[in-house]
Design a protein around this motif. Structure first.
Motif, mmCIF file in Angstrom:
data_model
loop_
_atom_site.group_PDB
_atom_site.id
_atom_site.type_symbol
_atom_site.label_atom_id
_atom_site.label_comp_id
_atom_site.label_asym_id
_atom_site.label_seq_id
_atom_site.Cartn_x
_atom_site.Cartn_y
_atom_site.Cartn_z
ATOM 1 N N THR A 403 -7.019 28.071 11.247
ATOM 2 C CA THR A 403 -8.192 27.279 11.583
ATOM 3 C C THR A 403 -9.374 27.675 10.709
ATOM 4 O O THR A 403 -9.648 28.857 10.520
ATOM 5 N N GLN A 528 3.129 30.817 16.185
ATOM 6 C CA GLN A 528 3.137 30.019 17.419
ATOM 7 C C GLN A 528 4.466 30.138 18.170
ATOM 8 O O GLN A 528 4.674 29.442 19.164
ATOM 9 N N SER A 598 2.155 23.772 20.947
ATOM 10 C CA SER A 598 1.562 25.099 21.141
ATOM 11 C C SER A 598 1.824 25.525 22.577
ATOM 12 O O SER A 598 1.678 24.715 23.504
ATOM 13 N N ILE A 607 0.360 19.239 20.064
ATOM 14 C CA ILE A 607 -0.737 19.381 19.107
ATOM 15 C C ILE A 607 -1.010 17.990 18.548
ATOM 16 O O ILE A 607 -0.126 17.360 17.960
ATOM 17 N N LYS A 609 -4.233 17.092 16.817
ATOM 18 C CA LYS A 609 -5.123 17.053 15.660
ATOM 19 C C LYS A 609 -4.310 17.198 14.380
ATOM 20 O O LYS A 609 -3.480 18.095 14.252
ATOM 21 N N GLU A 611 -5.189 18.241 11.516
ATOM 22 C CA GLU A 611 -5.433 19.502 10.829
ATOM 23 C C GLU A 611 -4.535 20.600 11.376
ATOM 24 O O GLU A 611 -3.917 21.348 10.613
ATOM 25 N N ARG A 612 -4.422 20.683 12.699
ATOM 26 C CA ARG A 612 -3.582 21.714 13.307
ATOM 27 C C ARG A 612 -2.098 21.441 13.043
ATOM 28 O O ARG A 612 -1.301 22.364 12.893
ATOM 29 N N TYR A 615 -1.447 22.814 9.656
ATOM 30 C CA TYR A 615 -1.356 24.274 9.653
ATOM 31 C C TYR A 615 0.030 24.733 10.101
ATOM 32 O O TYR A 615 0.609 25.662 9.522
#
Length: 666
Positions: A403, A528, A598, A607, A609, A611-612, A615
């Protein structure tokens, strides 16, 4: 391309005729260190033993004493080529027993020749450990020679009186082998692919990158990229320009090696191009520093000098710095320019965005309202120079895993918006999708002082030296390009095995039995991967990178034990020879593609988003590109009794991996 060298080389017949003093004299003349009594006595003993043992047994061939292995920074005591076999003889003078560590040393030499010495590739290589002390009843000539698939024999230990019999046994074991053309063999080039730890050590000792890197006509090599950057530095200084340079490359292509090469060439404070190597990757900085410090202490000890780790650490810490410490130093001093005109930022894509930087400054530094991204602030520090400055950004595609990591677009946006006078030198691959900077690059490229360079991209992975297409396979696998992934894996699976299994014990047994000598292996998982605890894998247990990467086989904290697992945050930028990847339900295959999850509290949560999601996908990209020689992937069975580990959370992932051609082991 470097040719391997020795302190003494001669035909066996000439060696047997030469007086021992002549042999010793030539060895002494060619050494580059002060010859101590212990080494001299060992050489005398080795010469006398071989004159006795080879006489009447070996009639043709060639001997090499103190044969160099540059990648390992070591020398083979004696290398003998006769008939169809290369013998690696490692002497332990005065010893009456042997250790597994000594056997592994001889084995390492043989494996290194097989992998990196061009004219040794197709040859049979036999490593033998020779004990010269009091005879032990436990040591005897083996009844049979065991040879692995690649022609490297498993090492064995003998006492010095058994050398002749052992050579005869090996010779008789390969009666149909083609005799080695020794002249051709001697002209073979040594083309090593070092680990980043080995490379850092060699460069710090002032070796040239040409001596430690693979050379290949079909790819842009490290030397060319280094020279391109140095030309930019020279031009900037000569013309009082400020420049930023973006170097891209596939995982394991040698980006960090390029940065270290530049930094080591100019680490003297008096150098007009003095450079510093910066990285925000804490584990990488920790491991490289610790390795270099240990090397410095060890080298000093060999020379009869006493050097403490504390004293050795000072210059090392100046050479490799944590980028956040560098940043903090110039927040405290907001006027002075850095002492360095050239800074190299490793993994520049991991620098923080505005939100992450502002939040950190407010919480940790007591600086509210900080409104610059980390790239913007770091450029502003170098912009304080009145004359010239160069920033080299080493960029990995698809490597943002945490993040607040801004990606490379933050650097480009900062240059475009705030530093119009800076020259920009851009790799041709910066517009590739994994760099997520296409729109920013288009804006920057429109400027007259932007330049695109082919030489700033490293296209072929050196990490997986057995198969250069592994990183392409991983990309296709994660992008769900099934046909491409299948085609790629079929092209390298015989050289770079990738296995898949549902059983962790089977994976551990496979990796232990496959790795040889001191080839390092370890178990890695996603940060994770919260539901691997039934397999005794707990991501909450933090490993110490120094011990995990550098500890020997006796150290329970090391990767060898396959107990403590490292996550993507620990292994990014580093590597092992063999890897066991344990795949949890955080990133699972479904009928509609990858599902990103997650584990929160007592259940998995989606999840959402983007962006996540990126990642998490990048985390698996990092995990799947850590191995130099091969890997095994474990997809657990799950449990019908555990709603957090239902079998269907894992089954589709296993089927997908199997469907692209990965071999299943039970």
């Amino acid at each position: 391309m470097p040719i391997l060298k020795s302190y003494y080389s001669e035909d066996v017949s000439s060696f047997l005729q030469d007086p021992a003093d002549i042999v010793l004299g030539r060895m002494s003349k060619n050494t580059n260190f002060d010859l101590d009594i212990a080494t001299r006595n060992s050489w005398i003993q080795e010469v006398e033993i071989l004159k006795d043992q080879l006489n009447g047994v070996v009639t043709q061939g060639k001997l090499f004493f103190e044969f160099s292995i540059p990648r390992l920074g070591k020398r083979i005591d004696v290398l003998l080529i006769t008939g169809s076999v290369i013998y690696v003889l490692e002497f332990k003078t005065g010893d009456s027993e042997y250790t597994n560590q000594a056997l592994d040393q001889a084995w390492d030499y043989a494996l290194d020749l097989k992998a990196f010495h061009k004219t040794s590739h197709g040859k049979t290589i036999c490593p033998i450990l020779v004990i010269t002390g009091k005879k032990s009843k436990k040591i005897k000539v083996p009844e049979k020679i065991h040879v692995d698939h690649d022609g490297v024999c498993k090492p064995f230990a003998i006492d010095s009186s058994m050398i002749g019999d052992s050579i005869a046994l090996v010779r008789d074991s390969f009666p149909e082998g083609k005799f080695i053309d020794i002249g051709d063999w001697e002209n073979g080039s040594y083309e090593p692919t070092p680990t980043i730890i080995e490379a850092a050590s060699a460069l710090y000792k002032n070796h040239d990158v040409k001596d430690i890197s693979t050379h290949s006509a079909e790819k842009i090599n490290l030397t060319e990229t280094t020279e391109a950057i140095e030309k930019i530095i020279e031009y900037s200084k000569a013309n009082s320009r400020k420049a930023i340079c973006f170097v891209t490359g596939v995982p394991g292509a040698g980006k960090t090696l390029v940065g270290l090469n530049i930094a080591t060439k100019h680490r003297n404070k008096d150098d007009r191009f003095h450079s510093v190597f910066l990285s925000g990757n804490g584990p990488l900085v920790t491991v490289l520093r610790e390795s270099l410090v240990r090397d410095c202490v060890s080298e000093a000890k060999k020379s009869g000098l006493r050097l403490t780790k504390k004293d050795a650490a000072r210059p090392v810490e100046q050479f490799i710095q944590n980028v956040h410490h560098f940043r903090d130093a110039y927040i405290a001093d907001d006027k002075s320019p850095p002492s360095d005109h050239v800074v190299i930022f490793d993994e520049a894509q991991r620098a923080w965005n505005v939100e992450q930087t502002s939040n950190f400054m407010s919480r940790k530094k007591g600086i509210p309202g900080f409104n610059q991204s980390e790239p913007d602030f770091l450029i502003s520090c170098m912009d304080r120079h009145q004359d010239w400055a160069v920033i080299v950004c080493l960029v990995g595609g698809g490597q943002e895993i945490n993040t607040g990591e801004a990606g490379i677009s933050a650097w480009i946006d900062a240059i475009y918006s705030n530093y119009p006078e800076w020259d920009a030198y851009i790799s041709t691959h910066m517009t590739d999708s994994e760099y997520r900077a296409e729109s920013a690059i288009k804006k920057l490229s429109a400027r007259k002082n932007s330049h695109v360079r082919d030489s700033l991209h490293l296209s072929v992975s050196m990490r997986s030296y057995r198969a250069e297409k592994v990183s392409s396979f991983v990309k296709s696998l994660l992008d769900m390009n099934h046909d491409d992934a299948t085609a790629l894996v079929s092209g390298f699976n015989d050289k770079y095995p990738i296995k898949v299994t549902r059983n962790l014990d089977s994976a551990k047994n496979w990796i232990r039995s496959t790795a040889r000598a001191n080839q390092r292996y370890g178990m890695i998982v996603s940060s994770q991967a919260s539901r691997l605890k039934p397999l005794a894998i707990d991501i909450r247990v933090n490993v110490d990178p120094k011990h995990w990467f550098l500890g020997d086989k006796s150290d329970v904290r090391s990767s060898w034990y396959l107990e403590d697992v490292a996550t993507e945050f620990v292994v990014q930028g580093l590597e092992l020879d063999w890897v066991c990847v344990v795949w949890d339900a955080d990133f699972r295959m479904t009928d509609s593609g990858w599902k990103h999850s997650s584990f929160v509290g007592e259940k998995w949560q989606n999840i959402n988003k983007n962006e996540r999601k990126a990642y998490l996908k990048n985390a698996y990209r990092v995990l799947l590109t850590r191995a130099r020689q091969g890997m095994v992937i474990v997809v657990p069975e799950g449990s019908t009794d555990d709603p957090t580990r239902y079998p269907h959370f894992y089954d589709e992932t296993f089927k997908y991996l199997k469907s692209v051609g990965l071999e299943v082991i039970q």
